[in-house]
Design a protein around this motif. Structure first.
Motif, PDB file in Angstrom:
ATOM      1  N   GLN A 293       0.819  -1.214   0.000  1.00 41.06           N
ATOM      2  CA  GLN A 293       0.000   0.000   0.000  1.00 41.06           C
ATOM      3  C   GLN A 293       0.855   1.268   0.000  1.00 41.06           C
ATOM      4  O   GLN A 293       0.309   2.370  -0.076  1.00 41.06           O
ATOM      5  N   LEU A 299      -3.552   3.618  -3.772  1.00 44.64           N
ATOM      6  CA  LEU A 299      -4.391   4.340  -2.812  1.00 44.64           C
ATOM      7  C   LEU A 299      -4.220   3.789  -1.403  1.00 44.64           C
ATOM      8  O   LEU A 299      -3.941   2.614  -1.208  1.00 44.64           O
ATOM      9  N   ASP A 300      -4.436   4.662  -0.444  1.00 49.03           N
ATOM     10  CA  ASP A 300      -4.223   4.413   0.973  1.00 49.03           C
ATOM     11  C   ASP A 300      -2.723   4.365   1.249  1.00 49.03           C
ATOM     12  O   ASP A 300      -1.907   4.723   0.376  1.00 49.03           O
ATOM     13  N   ASN A 344      -7.920  -3.430  -1.991  1.00 51.76           N
ATOM     14  CA  ASN A 344      -7.309  -2.669  -3.083  1.00 51.76           C
ATOM     15  C   ASN A 344      -7.474  -3.433  -4.381  1.00 51.76           C
ATOM     16  O   ASN A 344      -7.337  -4.666  -4.408  1.00 51.76           O
ATOM     17  N   ASP A 355      -0.394   0.837 -11.455  1.00 48.16           N
ATOM     18  CA  ASP A 355      -1.171   1.641 -10.502  1.00 48.16           C
ATOM     19  C   ASP A 355      -2.256   2.460 -11.185  1.00 48.16           C
ATOM     20  O   ASP A 355      -3.124   3.029 -10.518  1.00 48.16           O
ATOM     21  N   GLN A 359      -8.028   1.159  -7.325  1.00 48.43           N
ATOM     22  CA  GLN A 359      -9.160   1.525  -6.473  1.00 48.43           C
ATOM     23  C   GLN A 359      -8.956   1.006  -5.050  1.00 48.43           C
ATOM     24  O   GLN A 359      -8.204   0.051  -4.818  1.00 48.43           O
TER      25      GLN A 359
END
Length: 525
Positions: A293, A299-300, A344, A355, A359
């Protein structure tokens, strides 16, 4: 409490394991069905009872097979397999947990699906919990003992050696990694020691052939394999999360191996996923990837204890010809909500996973019903992928087994997100539980509804169907005997129409529901 089981057709006398030939059907080569042991064009269901007692042998484990038909799953010809089934190699022993893991592939290329079953606590004569895998081959009459195999790390030619506590067989995945027309088997060894690192984890790959799985050319992959990004560390559990897909669309399937115990600097158990790409010679380190991550653009962000990579699902969610990877992070905190869980999604491309357009889904995502609650563990178990509304885009079912419903703790729920040209979307998303209108049975404390299997088309209507394990369901007074719910696909996705609830007490199904069997706790991943 489960008191009634409804099937779609009258009972047909069941039979046990079979081995004689037949001319009653022609093999199905339609990959859309998903799992088809007898080649009749209808998908079949495999349900494990990993803690089934076999005779007086406690927790030896068993697998039930329920066959599909034009009207869906039926008890006709169902089977019960154990390591004591006639002709099956090895024997049932205390604590083997035969059925703790399962996967399906066509390992001999005959167009009948074959079943690999992990007995993850199998002992050798001198060593405890080494783990083993039985392979049972399909035929015109379904699974048969003919030519069945028994694999361990002690099988001649297999790389590495069996060691105490390896738990070889956790997990299993399959795909055609060298595009030779035969499925190959990836076998995780969750607790494999690498060098001096305990429970670093490893994956053996055994390749298929015209005669089935063979030791020739087998591989052993770890995070210390030459060229593989990152390195083996204690308690990484590399390979525990595992899935196969063709992420770069080159015709060779690729392996995603999660290491949910991966530490990232000071972040303990943040988690990661290695992706190893297929080629004409099988898996190779060329172009391999290491995702977390904290990977650029994802994301995140990585946090201690997220367990990113604990489980995955793969499929073409946006219909562009490249498989995509959904990665569970079941201990993800959402805001101040601890261990709510998230998923994810990383999309495929001609160069592999990228990437671009990735989402991040959770129960706080816009327009998603329900909300994140402490300990829900959204994304904890294998993610069910398949085209449930037959629109050309694969969809995903995500379980949250610890969700509390109507004050019933760990009742469990399943969230369905539909695919589209832009990938997963909240449009038409669904929220299922045992209190949903029309669904058989009801929510009870501790049922843990939500262990989702990869979608399979049981009635060959073109819509993939969803199987949901309820491994701690009470059945006719037998605590944690377990059950499986089946939701059939439609133009709008899964529907309650004709839904079924199966247990070992369903009419005609072999064996009986007993306390602690946990039938349905583990399904195809």
């Amino acid at each position: 409490m489960l008191v009634a089981i409804v099937a779609l057709v009258p009972a047909i006398a069941p039979v046990g394991p079979i081995s004689s030939p037949s001319i009653f059907a022609s093999p199905s080569t339609d990959p859309a069905v998903g799992v088809d042991f007898n080649g009749d064009g209808y998908g079949d269901l495999v349900v494990t009872a990993g803690q089934e007692d076999v005779g007086t042998v406690k927790d030896a484990g068993a697998v039930n097979v329920i066959y599909g038909s034009a009207v869906g799953l039926t008890d006709g010809g169902n089977q019960l397999w154990t390591q004591d089934s006639p002709g099956i190699l090895d024997q049932a022993e205390t604590g083997d947990l035969f059925g703790r893991t399962i996967v399906v592939g066509d390992f001999n290329g005959d167009a009948f699906s074959d079943l690999a079953v992990g007995a993850v606590q199998e002992d050798s004569p001198t060593t405890h919990d080494i783990g083993a895998v039985n392979v049972i081959y399909g035929s015109l009459l379904g699974l048969t003992d003919a030519g069945n195999q028994f694999w361990t790390q002690g099988t001649p030619g297999i790389l590495d050696d069996p060691e105490v506590g390896d738990r070889w067989g956790v997990p299993l995945s399959s795909g055609d990694l060298n595009a030779d027309g035969y499925s190959d088997l990836a076998v995780g060894a969750q607790f494999e020691r690498i060098g001096g690192f305990a429970k670093a984890g490893a994956v053996n790959v055994i390749y298929g052939s015209a005669t089935g799985l063979i030791a020739q050319g087998n591989q052993l992959w770890t995070q210390d394999s030459p060229g593989i990004l990152d390195q083996a560390e204690a308690y990484d559990n590399f390979g525990y999360g595992q899935n196969v897909g063709d992420f770069n669309g080159d015709g060779f399937d690729d392996l995603a191996a999660g290491a949910y115990g991966e530490d990232l600097d000071s972040l303990v158990d943040a988690g990661s996923v290695n992706v190893i790409y297929g080629s004409a010679t099988g898996l190779t380190d060329a172009g391999n990837q290491f995702w977390t991550q904290d990977s650029p653009g994802i994301l995140d962000e990585a946090e201690g204890g997220d367990d990113f990579g604990v489980h995955e699902g793969a499929g073409d969610l946006n219909g562009d010809g490249y498989d995509d990877l959904a990665v569970g992070a079941d201990h993800e905190d959402i805001g101040s909500v601890v261990d709510a869980g998230a998923v994810n999604v990383i999309y495929g491309s001609a160069t592999g996973l990228t990437d671009v357009g990735n989402q991040f889904w959770n129960q706080d995502s816009p327009n998603i019903p329900d909300e994140p609650e402490s300990g829900d563990k959204f994304g904890r178990f294998p993610l069910g992928v398949g085209d449930m509304n037959a629109d050309g885009y694969e969809d995903i079912a995500i379980g949250a087994i610890s969700e509390t419903l109507n004050s019933k703790r760990e009742g469990g729920v399943v969230q369905v997100l539909l695919g589209s040209s832009g990938g997963l979307t909240d449009v038409g998303n669904q929220f299922w539980n045992q209190d949903s209108p029309g669904i058989l049975d009801q929510v009870e404390w501790g049922d843990r509804f939500g262990r989702v299997s990869r979608a399979v088309d049981f009635n060959a209507d073109g819509f993939m169907d969803v199987t949901i394990g309820v491994g701690r369901e009470e059945v006719d007074g037998a605590a944690t005997a377990g059950a499986v719910a089946v939701l059939y696909g439609s133009a709008n996705g899964p529907t309650d129409v004709g839904n079924q609830l199966w247990s070992q007490n369903s009419p005609g199904i072999l064996d009986d529901a007993e306390p602690g069997d946990q039938f349905g706790r583990w399904l195809l991943g």
